[in-house]
Design an enzyme around this catalytic site. Structure first.
Site, PDB file in Angstrom:
ATOM      1  CG  ASP A 269      -1.970   1.022   0.983  1.00 28.55           C
ATOM      2  OD1 ASP A 269      -3.182   0.994   0.650  1.00 28.55           O
ATOM      3  OD2 ASP A 269      -1.375   2.364   1.599  1.00 28.55           O
ATOM      4  CG  ASN A 277      -5.459  10.890  -6.445  1.00 24.63           C
ATOM      5  OD1 ASN A 277      -4.540  11.222  -7.563  1.00 24.63           O
ATOM      6  ND2 ASN A 277      -5.759   9.821  -6.195  1.00 24.63           N
ATOM      7  CG  HIS A 282      -8.363  12.074  -9.506  1.00 21.43           C
ATOM      8  ND1 HIS A 282      -8.272  10.998  -8.416  1.00 21.43           N
ATOM      9  CD2 HIS A 282      -9.350  12.962  -8.872  1.00 21.43           C
ATOM     10  CE1 HIS A 282      -8.865  11.344  -7.593  1.00 21.43           C
ATOM     11  NE2 HIS A 282      -9.689  12.312  -7.819  1.00 21.43           N
ATOM     12  CG  ASP A 286      -4.882   8.230 -13.180  1.00 27.14           C
ATOM     13  OD1 ASP A 286      -5.088   7.771 -11.795  1.00 27.14           O
ATOM     14  OD2 ASP A 286      -5.775   8.796 -13.931  1.00 27.14           O
ATOM     15  CG  ASP A 316      -3.028   3.671  -2.438  1.00 33.24           C
ATOM     16  OD1 ASP A 316      -3.878   2.848  -2.094  1.00 33.24           O
ATOM     17  OD2 ASP A 316      -2.624   4.597  -1.426  1.00 33.24           O
TER      18      ASP A 316
END
Length: 669
Positions: A269, A277, A282, A286, A316
């Site tokens: 994680d 973000n 975003h 990404d 994530d």
């Protein structure tokens, strides 16, 4: 006839005798079918030739009745043996074309040889022997046409080489019977050639349709393969997806179980991804995910001798399946290499950000006996890492297994707990740093289970979040806390903690607003404390909930600042009234220069933004004096008081008034 028409007819005739070199599929199909029937052709020639030779042994010279047929039989026997040996040879198109053309060239001399031999025998026979020659030639040519029907050119060559001389020869004998046989053979041969053309056309159409079918099947298979690939591929990172991960896990687990070796599951994680973000959008998020996935994949591909399957599980979170009998040292080494790569800076246009990652591993057979249980153990290892060892690698152990059992007991008992009788509320003072007057109380929950005794909030609050009881628990505790706060003096505020589920649920904070309105306590006397983790859980929805609470007059405090996904954007975009500095910075403020600088920076930030600064965990006078000098507005900690029950607050406030009035009298004196 015009020259062009003559040339076109000539080309059409030549086409009949040509091997279809421009159609490899038809050519290969012809060869496959033809090669199976060519031994039959030679069998017909050999057996019929032996029968005729046997008849003419007493009638014709030995050269014609024995030597010539022996040579012809030897030649055809050799060709039969050669074809039988070639059945299992894999040939390319060039070899096939060469053999078909060779067959065309050989067909004419072989047919001519048997025809000349037959005509040479004819004069030596009586009426019966001569009839046998006619019968032999007619039957043999029909058999050859059938055997060569897949190679039209060779069949036509044999027909022309045998039938044309045959008809002319027997027609010129003057014998009515032989003339009838010649005409009959001509008609039968014509019918055979017609059948040959029809069969060849149908055969060519069949090959073409088979080619089309194979092309359709290939296209269907390609589409199926592509659909399978897409169904098992993460569209963003182009890594294997969750579906593929669990398929690999199931296969690897079954293999390890069969071979009695170890296999491991890992879950990764990314720590600090949500603020990326929030801060950069975003699109940048990404790109960070893609880059992080690329780095981890490179580590996995270069990690030997173990084989590591790597996939994106969603968000994530990434998954690992480590095959090849790994041990704990291998897993720790893999985790360290991944962490080292992930935490390198990410330079994306104007954005420059850094991440870390927490990793949980579980090892078969030590941790679990099924693939599903092994994944759950890895997931709990990750949970433990994120709570206690953020940015580190944790391998599932006996201690974590005991934690899981304890967590299961807590969750089961919490489901049947009576919040009104088993949940206690205690209150810890929040004191003005300069005047040392109590400005408010933070309400804290304590669970006194009938079976477990006193359970720490650090255990039962996460359990309530996991099993979906945190919202009803929050509502029950808030109603009781507000009822207690109504008995306090009007200047005393109530500080109440909200979880991520409280501020980020689809229903929002409407139930909490209803409880506040029903309580009769003025909203301006209430502060709701929200952690950084709760804010980053769903920043947009949290922002909406906080705005609603702020609109009704409640204060908003950002709790444990500096320990979560520290992001100044949260301070900038949220209508905050207070920031609470986590106790981890307070404990060594007088001994650790870094902690001292952090607190100084935070108090300066609060002063610039006109936000109150609250220091938690103050236990000594030295800490209090330092925090005063650094500009903290409010103090909370054991130095002033431990958390107390609601019925002890009046006495505490009375003693505070006596203490402060006594101190004031001494100052005046």
């Amino acid at each position: 006839m015009p020259v062009t028409n003559f040339k076109s007819h000539l080309a059409a005739v030549a086409e009949l005798f040509r091997v279809p070199a421009d159609n490899p599929e038809l050519m290969r199909a012809q060869f496959d079918a033809f090669s199976k029937q060519i031994p039959l052709l030679y069998f017909i020639l050999i057996t019929n030739t032996i029968a005729v030779a046997y008849t003419f042994v007493p009638l014709a010279p030995p050269s014609l009745s024995m030597i010539v047929p022996a040579l012809l039989i030897a030649m055809t026997g050799f060709r039969t043996f050669w074809w039988l040996r070639q059945r299992r040879v894999v040939r390319n198109d060039a070899d096939i074309l060469r053999n078909l053309r060779l067959t065309n060239w050989i067909a004419a001399p072989i047919a001519a040889g048997f025809t000349v031999w037959s005509f040479a025998l004819y004069p030596y026979g009586d009426a019966f022997a001569k009839s046998q020659v006619a019968f032999y030639m007619a039957v043999t040519v029909i058999g050859c046409i059938f055997s060569l029907m897949h190679l039209r050119s060779a069949a036509l060559i044999v027909t022309l080489v045998v039938d044309v001389p045959y008809v002319l020869f027997f027609w010129t004998t003057g014998e009515p019977t032989l003339k009838a046989i010649a005409v009959n053979n001509l008609l039968v041969s014509g019918a055979m050639v017609t059948v040959l053309f029809i069969y060849y056309r149908d055969f060519a159409d069949l090959v073409a349709s088979r080619k089309s079918l194979l092309a359709q099947q290939a296209a269907t298979q390609a589409l199926s393969d592509e659909n399978f690939r897409l169904a098992n591929l993460d569209s963003l990172t182009e890594l294997p997806n969750r579906r593929r991960f669990f398929a690999e896990l199931s296969s690897a687990f079954a293999d390890a179980e069969r071979r009695k070796v170890r296999v491991a599951v890992g879950i990764i994680d990314l720590d600090g991804f949500k603020p990326v973000n929030d801060n950069y959008g975003h699109s940048v998020g990404d790109r960070v995910l893609i880059e992080a996935g690329r780095r981890i994949r490179e580590v996995c591909e270069g990690f030997g001798p173990q084989r590591v399957e790597f996939a994106r599980l969603g968000g994530d979170e990434f998954g690992l399946v480590v095959c090849g009998d790994p041990d704990e040292a291998d897993l720790m080494r893999l985790g360290e290499r991944i962490a080292d790569q992930v935490k390198l800076p990410y330079q994306l246009d104007t954005a420059h950000t850094g991440l870390s990652c927490s990793i949980g591993f579980a090892l078969f057979p030590q941790s679990a006996t099924t693939a599903e249980a092994l994944y759950e153990c890895a997931d709990y290892s990750l949970y433990h890492a994120k709570r206690h060892l953020r940015g580190r690698t944790v391998i599932f152990s006996i201690e974590l297994e005991a934690e899981i059992r304890s967590r299961g007991v807590i969750e089961n008992l919490l489901r049947t707990a009576d919040f009104s009788t088993e949940m206690d509320l205690v209150f810890q003072p929040i004191v003005d740093a300069m005047s040392e007057h109590t400005a408010g109380f933070e309400v804290l929950a304590r669970w006194r289970s009938s079976r477990l005794g006193l359970v720490s909030p650090a255990d039962f609050i996460p359990a309530a979040e996991r099993i979906g009881l945190i919202r009803p628990l929050t509502q029950a505790l808030l109603a009781r806390a507000l009822a207690t706060a109504k008995t306090w003096p009007d200047h005393i505020r109530l500080s109440f903690n909200l979880s991520a589920h409280d501020v980020c649920s689809p229903e929002g904070v409407l139930p909490l607003i209803a409880i506040v309105e029903k309580s009769g306590l003025p909203p301006h006397r209430i502060d709701f404390e929200i952690t950084e983790t709760a804010v980053t859980f769903d920043f947009v929805r949290a922002q909406q909930s906080i705005a609603a609470l702020k609109a009704m007059g409640c204060g908003i405090s950002l709790d444990d600042f500096g320990t979560g996904y520290s992001s100044l954007s949260h301070v900038h975009w949220l209508p905050l009234d207070k920031i609470k500095i986590d106790r981890s910075f307070i404990a060594d403020v007088n001994n650790n220069a870094v902690s001292h600088k952090i607190i100084k920076s935070l108090t300066g930030l609060c002063d610039d933004m006109e936000i109150a600064c609250v220091a938690e965990g103050v236990e000594t006078r030295a800490q209090l004096d330092t925090l005063r000098r650094l500009g903290c507005d409010f103090i909370q900690g054991y130095y002033f008081a431990k958390p107390m029950h609601g019925d002890a607050i009046d006495e505490y406030l009375a003693k505070e008034r006596q203490r402060l009035s006594g101190a004031g009298a001494r100052v005046v004196a």
